[in-house]
Design a protein around this motif. Sequence first.
Motif, PDB file in Angstrom:
ATOM      1  N   LEU A 202      26.148  51.321 -13.234  1.00  0.00           N
ATOM      2  CA  LEU A 202      25.975  49.954 -12.741  1.00  0.00           C
ATOM      3  C   LEU A 202      26.231  49.889 -11.245  1.00  0.00           C
ATOM      4  O   LEU A 202      27.130  50.543 -10.720  1.00  0.00           O
ATOM      5  CB  LEU A 202      26.925  49.004 -13.482  1.00  0.00           C
ATOM      6  N   GLN A 203      25.451  49.065 -10.547  1.00  0.00           N
ATOM      7  CA  GLN A 203      25.505  48.959  -9.093  1.00  0.00           C
ATOM      8  C   GLN A 203      26.153  47.627  -8.726  1.00  0.00           C
ATOM      9  O   GLN A 203      25.481  46.624  -8.519  1.00  0.00           O
ATOM     10  CB  GLN A 203      24.097  49.052  -8.499  1.00  0.00           C
ATOM     11  N   GLN A 204      27.485  47.606  -8.667  1.00  0.00           N
ATOM     12  CA  GLN A 204      28.233  46.366  -8.477  1.00  0.00           C
ATOM     13  C   GLN A 204      27.979  45.732  -7.122  1.00  0.00           C
ATOM     14  O   GLN A 204      27.789  46.409  -6.120  1.00  0.00           O
ATOM     15  CB  GLN A 204      29.724  46.652  -8.652  1.00  0.00           C
ATOM     16  N   THR A 205      27.969  44.379  -7.120  1.00  0.00           N
ATOM     17  CA  THR A 205      27.885  43.611  -5.876  1.00  0.00           C
ATOM     18  C   THR A 205      29.145  42.774  -5.756  1.00  0.00           C
ATOM     19  O   THR A 205      29.392  41.886  -6.562  1.00  0.00           O
ATOM     20  CB  THR A 205      26.647  42.692  -5.876  1.00  0.00           C
ATOM     21  N   PHE A 206      29.981  43.080  -4.778  1.00  0.00           N
ATOM     22  CA  PHE A 206      31.271  42.405  -4.601  1.00  0.00           C
ATOM     23  C   PHE A 206      31.069  40.900  -4.472  1.00  0.00           C
ATOM     24  O   PHE A 206      30.138  40.459  -3.811  1.00  0.00           O
ATOM     25  CB  PHE A 206      31.941  42.959  -3.331  1.00  0.00           C
ATOM     26  N   PRO A 207      31.916  40.045  -5.091  1.00  0.00           N
ATOM     27  CA  PRO A 207      33.153  40.398  -5.793  1.00  0.00           C
ATOM     28  C   PRO A 207      33.014  40.371  -7.313  1.00  0.00           C
ATOM     29  O   PRO A 207      33.981  40.078  -8.012  1.00  0.00           O
ATOM     30  CB  PRO A 207      34.092  39.291  -5.319  1.00  0.00           C
ATOM     31  N   ASN A 208      31.848  40.615  -7.846  1.00  0.00           N
ATOM     32  CA  ASN A 208      31.628  40.477  -9.275  1.00  0.00           C
ATOM     33  C   ASN A 208      32.281  41.604 -10.079  1.00  0.00           C
ATOM     34  O   ASN A 208      32.674  42.636  -9.545  1.00  0.00           O
ATOM     35  CB  ASN A 208      30.132  40.438  -9.558  1.00  0.00           C
ATOM     36  N   TYR A 209      32.353  41.392 -11.392  1.00  0.00           N
ATOM     37  CA  TYR A 209      32.913  42.384 -12.298  1.00  0.00           C
ATOM     38  C   TYR A 209      31.984  43.585 -12.427  1.00  0.00           C
ATOM     39  O   TYR A 209      30.795  43.516 -12.127  1.00  0.00           O
ATOM     40  CB  TYR A 209      33.095  41.784 -13.692  1.00  0.00           C
ATOM     41  N   VAL A 210      32.546  44.676 -12.959  1.00  0.00           N
ATOM     42  CA  VAL A 210      31.733  45.785 -13.448  1.00  0.00           C
ATOM     43  C   VAL A 210      32.132  45.991 -14.901  1.00  0.00           C
ATOM     44  O   VAL A 210      33.238  46.454 -15.201  1.00  0.00           O
ATOM     45  CB  VAL A 210      31.961  47.075 -12.637  1.00  0.00           C
ATOM     46  N   ARG A 211      31.243  45.606 -15.823  1.00  0.00           N
ATOM     47  CA  ARG A 211      31.536  45.664 -17.247  1.00  0.00           C
ATOM     48  C   ARG A 211      30.316  46.170 -17.997  1.00  0.00           C
ATOM     49  O   ARG A 211      29.234  45.605 -17.857  1.00  0.00           O
ATOM     50  CB  ARG A 211      31.954  44.283 -17.768  1.00  0.00           C
ATOM     51  N   GLY A 212      30.511  47.210 -18.792  1.00  0.00           N
ATOM     52  CA  GLY A 212      29.390  47.793 -19.510  1.00  0.00           C
ATOM     53  C   GLY A 212      28.858  46.881 -20.597  1.00  0.00           C
ATOM     54  O   GLY A 212      27.697  46.476 -20.591  1.00  0.00           O
ATOM     55  N   ILE A 213      29.722  46.554 -21.574  1.00  0.00           N
ATOM     56  CA  ILE A 213      29.375  45.644 -22.663  1.00  0.00           C
ATOM     57  C   ILE A 213      30.474  44.587 -22.742  1.00  0.00           C
ATOM     58  O   ILE A 213      31.660  44.916 -22.771  1.00  0.00           O
ATOM     59  CB  ILE A 213      29.254  46.396 -24.003  1.00  0.00           C
ATOM     60  N   TRP A 214      30.087  43.318 -22.825  1.00  0.00           N
ATOM     61  CA  TRP A 214      31.066  42.233 -22.800  1.00  0.00           C
ATOM     62  C   TRP A 214      30.773  41.259 -23.936  1.00  0.00           C
ATOM     63  O   TRP A 214      29.741  40.600 -23.953  1.00  0.00           O
ATOM     64  CB  TRP A 214      30.994  41.531 -21.449  1.00  0.00           C
ATOM     65  N   LEU A 215      31.703  41.181 -24.897  1.00  0.00           N
ATOM     66  CA  LEU A 215      31.666  40.135 -25.919  1.00  0.00           C
ATOM     67  C   LEU A 215      32.528  38.996 -25.419  1.00  0.00           C
ATOM     68  O   LEU A 215      33.761  39.085 -25.420  1.00  0.00           O
ATOM     69  CB  LEU A 215      32.196  40.649 -27.261  1.00  0.00           C
ATOM     70  N   ALA A 216      31.905  37.917 -25.013  1.00  0.00           N
ATOM     71  CA  ALA A 216      32.613  36.824 -24.348  1.00  0.00           C
ATOM     72  C   ALA A 216      32.902  35.679 -25.331  1.00  0.00           C
ATOM     73  O   ALA A 216      32.785  35.824 -26.545  1.00  0.00           O
ATOM     74  CB  ALA A 216      31.800  36.337 -23.150  1.00  0.00           C
ATOM     75  N   ASP A 217      33.274  34.553 -24.782  1.00  0.00           N
ATOM     76  CA  ASP A 217      33.766  33.403 -25.521  1.00  0.00           C
ATOM     77  C   ASP A 217      32.851  33.018 -26.685  1.00  0.00           C
ATOM     78  O   ASP A 217      31.640  32.893 -26.529  1.00  0.00           O
ATOM     79  CB  ASP A 217      33.889  32.217 -24.557  1.00  0.00           C
TER      80      ASP A 217
END
Length: 204
Positions: A106-121
């Motif tokens: 993944l090519q992060q763009t500051f200030p965002n997260y770096v998360r592969g798989i995210w099960l959210a709310d």
Amino acid sequence: ISVHDAVVKNCILINTAHDNSSVVVGGQGYFFPGPFSAVTIENNEIRGGGTGIYINGGFSYAAQGRNVTVRSNLLNGSGVNAVGDIGIYVQGVDTAIVAMNEVAYLQQTFPNYVRGIWLADGTTNTLVERNLVHDLTYPSTFYDGAKGIVVTSNTINCNNIIRNNFIHGIKGRGRDYTGTLWYYNPVGILAFVDQTGLSIHNNS
């Protein structure tokens, strides 16, 4: 607007922007959750985009997504083909399968997260298995770390299962893991916020 019995399969999906998502399942507009069911995203190669696959069925108190399958997709491009901050994002879905995907570089763009798989709310009754998540790096100049798989369902008895995933090469500068800033370290699997009924086993 509702979506039912939708399939995205055997495609090469190219997004040249890093401030939006390559595949979106939700309501009318990017940030609006929407009712949907029986959605399958399978055997695609996804290049670019801030988030590779973004699925939004709402929040824990009003989840509107049902029966989603995200399987055998490649989100592993590098350079201009790299996905941005998040590989696969699932929110507000009851009953999903996220399996046999590869998420990497993944090519992060500051200030965002770096998360592969995210099960959210609001994501419940979901199985995450046999995924390959690797070589995720939060830029070394910042105090944070990449996360392989993140679970923040914010739900009692969520019945989410994370099993048989292979995770490696999760990096970042990090912070002191003994204090209140432990969250800013690189983590293979991270589960936080109030939730019960989560099972994590046989991952490596």
